[in-house]
Each structure stands twice: as C-alpha cells, then as structure tokens.
Design a protein around this motif. Structure first.
Motif, PDB file in Angstrom:
ATOM      1  N   GLY A  63      -7.056  -3.657   0.036  1.00  0.00           N
ATOM      2  CA  GLY A  63      -5.675  -4.070   0.253  1.00  0.00           C
ATOM      3  C   GLY A  63      -5.327  -5.336  -0.494  1.00  0.00           C
ATOM      4  N   ARG A  64      -4.106  -5.811  -0.191  1.00  0.00           N
ATOM      5  CA  ARG A  64      -3.602  -7.011  -0.849  1.00  0.00           C
ATOM      6  C   ARG A  64      -3.020  -7.978   0.166  1.00  0.00           C
ATOM      7  NH1 ARG A  64       0.586  -5.853  -5.352  1.00  0.00           N
ATOM      8  NH2 ARG A  64       0.858  -3.857  -4.346  1.00  0.00           N
ATOM      9  N   THR A  95      -0.720  -5.097   2.380  1.00  0.00           N
ATOM     10  CA  THR A  95      -1.064  -3.684   2.249  1.00  0.00           C
ATOM     11  C   THR A  95      -2.518  -3.454   2.612  1.00  0.00           C
ATOM     12  OG1 THR A  95      -1.742  -3.761  -0.082  1.00  0.00           O
ATOM     13  CG2 THR A  95       0.610  -3.376   0.354  1.00  0.00           C
ATOM     14  N   LEU A  96      -2.799  -2.249   3.079  1.00  0.00           N
ATOM     15  CA  LEU A  96      -4.162  -1.791   3.340  1.00  0.00           C
ATOM     16  C   LEU A  96      -4.233  -0.318   2.965  1.00  0.00           C
ATOM     17  CD1 LEU A  96      -4.850  -3.331   6.877  1.00  0.00           C
ATOM     18  CD2 LEU A  96      -6.011  -3.956   4.744  1.00  0.00           C
ATOM     19  N   VAL A  97      -5.427   0.136   2.697  1.00  0.00           N
ATOM     20  CA  VAL A  97      -5.675   1.561   2.491  1.00  0.00           C
ATOM     21  C   VAL A  97      -6.222   2.104   3.808  1.00  0.00           C
ATOM     22  CG1 VAL A  97      -6.133   1.268   0.030  1.00  0.00           C
ATOM     23  CG2 VAL A  97      -8.028   1.160   1.659  1.00  0.00           C
ATOM     24  N   GLY A 102     -10.514   3.230  -0.345  1.00  0.00           N
ATOM     25  CA  GLY A 102     -10.121   2.141  -1.225  1.00  0.00           C
ATOM     26  C   GLY A 102     -10.617   2.374  -2.631  1.00  0.00           C
ATOM     27  N   ARG A 141      -4.550  -3.442  -9.364  1.00  0.00           N
ATOM     28  CA  ARG A 141      -3.297  -3.097  -8.674  1.00  0.00           C
ATOM     29  C   ARG A 141      -2.881  -1.658  -8.988  1.00  0.00           C
ATOM     30  NH1 ARG A 141      -0.682  -7.152 -11.221  1.00  0.00           N
ATOM     31  NH2 ARG A 141      -1.589  -9.042 -10.415  1.00  0.00           N
ATOM     32  N   LEU A 144      -5.035   0.670  -7.033  1.00  0.00           N
ATOM     33  CA  LEU A 144      -4.756   0.556  -5.606  1.00  0.00           C
ATOM     34  C   LEU A 144      -3.420   1.196  -5.226  1.00  0.00           C
ATOM     35  CD1 LEU A 144      -6.152  -0.768  -3.171  1.00  0.00           C
ATOM     36  CD2 LEU A 144      -4.946  -2.883  -3.724  1.00  0.00           C
ATOM     37  N   GLN A 147      -2.949   4.391  -3.113  1.00  0.00           N
ATOM     38  CA  GLN A 147      -3.614   4.484  -1.808  1.00  0.00           C
ATOM     39  C   GLN A 147      -3.067   3.534  -0.758  1.00  0.00           C
ATOM     40  OE1 GLN A 147      -7.965   4.462  -2.062  1.00  0.00           O
ATOM     41  NE2 GLN A 147      -7.768   4.641  -4.281  1.00  0.00           N
ATOM     42  N   GLU A 148      -2.505   2.406  -1.181  1.00  0.00           N
ATOM     43  CA  GLU A 148      -2.121   1.372  -0.221  1.00  0.00           C
ATOM     44  C   GLU A 148      -0.795   1.692   0.467  1.00  0.00           C
ATOM     45  OE1 GLU A 148      -1.684  -2.396  -2.280  1.00  0.00           O
ATOM     46  OE2 GLU A 148      -0.507  -1.443  -3.843  1.00  0.00           O
ATOM     47  N   ALA A 151       0.467  -2.898   5.564  1.00  0.00           N
ATOM     48  CA  ALA A 151      -0.689  -3.224   6.412  1.00  0.00           C
ATOM     49  C   ALA A 151      -0.469  -2.827   7.868  1.00  0.00           C
ATOM     50  CB  ALA A 151      -1.015  -4.709   6.304  1.00  0.00           C
ATOM     51  N   GLN A 154      -1.901   0.483   9.029  1.00  0.00           N
ATOM     52  CA  GLN A 154      -3.359   0.701   9.072  1.00  0.00           C
ATOM     53  C   GLN A 154      -4.104  -0.301   9.932  1.00  0.00           C
ATOM     54  OE1 GLN A 154      -5.090   3.227   7.868  1.00  0.00           O
ATOM     55  NE2 GLN A 154      -3.222   4.150   7.118  1.00  0.00           N
TER      56      GLN A 154
END
Length: 165
Positions: A63-64, A95-97, A102, A141, A144, A147-148, A151, A154
């Motif tokens: 994630g970011r 963000t998260l996957v 990931g 990025r 990612l 998928q992201e 947040a 998830q």
C-alpha cells in the motif's frame, strides 16, 4: 516530495502502523529518517519474514501512505516485537491491497536503481526506510495501481488476520 519504501518486518508492527496511522523508528539515527517531511510518500513493504513464514510468503509492497508530520522524539518509546522505538511521525495510510497480496519486490529489482547490487539487494532493506529515485517510485506505483483500494476497505481484514495469527 520524496518516495521511500517503508520496510516492515513484523506483523505486529504492520497492525500498529495501520491502527495508529503512525510510523515509529528505532533510536539509531538514520539520515533517511531525519530527512522525512510531510508530503513524502511511503510505499509500504512487508518482508518475507513479516508474516512468520518466509518459505511461503514473499516480500511485497502492500500500500501507500503519506507523511503528515515531522519526525520527532516520542514522549514514551513504543515497544513492538521486543524492540523499542523512540521517534516517529504521523502518516496517512491511503491505500492497501487485499491481505497477503501485493506487488512482489524481487521480480522488480532488476529494473530498480535503488538496488545497484542485484545479487545482494535484500541487504538494502535492513533499515526502516529506503529512498527511491522518482523512476523507481513511478514503476512501483504503476505495479500497485491495479491492486490497491482505499485503505478503509482493507484495514479490518489486516487487523483481524493479524489478531488471529
């Protein structure tokens, strides 16, 4: 704005970071930690050993986040997985996957300038932060992006799974 890999090597630390929306750093002074500024991007990387099964798990970017406060000395050190962390900063995990997915880092190493020694690249991840050149950050990025998700979508799955482990 700088971009960094934020290296997390313990699931308890992942839960703390996600829950607290903070990052804590060990006492040892590192230049990259002192250079962190609000607005800097953190690409959250979990090591192979983070989930306690390095033969099954891969090192992945999950994630970011963005730094939202300067790094400062904590009033009370944070203790996680038997280690003390004496400084920290606030972050916004955006963000998260999905849990245990990931972007695998190992297949990208050959394309990343942050890893000049391609055969011993993992030694660069024995620190909390690794600054990435802008071209590396853009590549990560892009990988990612498919998928992201926000947040908030998830977060509970990460916290529940870590609590059960």
């Amino acid at each position: 704005m700088r971009s960094y890999l934020l290296v997390l090597g313990e699931r308890e630390a992942v839960a703390w970071v996600l829950r607290q929306q903070q990052m804590a750093f060990p006492e040892r002074r590192r230049t990259e930690v002192q250079r962190l500024e609000p607005g800097d991007e953190l690409l959250i990387y979990t090591t192979r050993g983070c989930w306690h099964n390095p033969t099954r798990d891969r090192g992945r970017i999950i994630g970011r986040a963005y730094v939202t406060s300067p790094v400062s000395v904590l009033d009370k050190p944070v203790e996680l997985a038997g280690r003390a962390f004496t400084s920290g900063c606030d972050i916004d995990v955006r963000t998260l996957v999905p849990y245990r997915t990931g972007v695998e880092l190992a297949p990208l190493v050959g394309q990343l300038a942050a890893f000049p020694r391609k055969t011993a690249w993992s030694t660069r991840l024995r620190r909390p932060l690794l600054e990435l050149p802008s071209s590396d950050a853009m590549l990560v990025r892009d990988q990612l992006a498919g998928q992201e998700v926000p947040a908030a979508e998830q977060l509970s799955s990460y916290l529940e799974a870590i609590k059960r482990a």
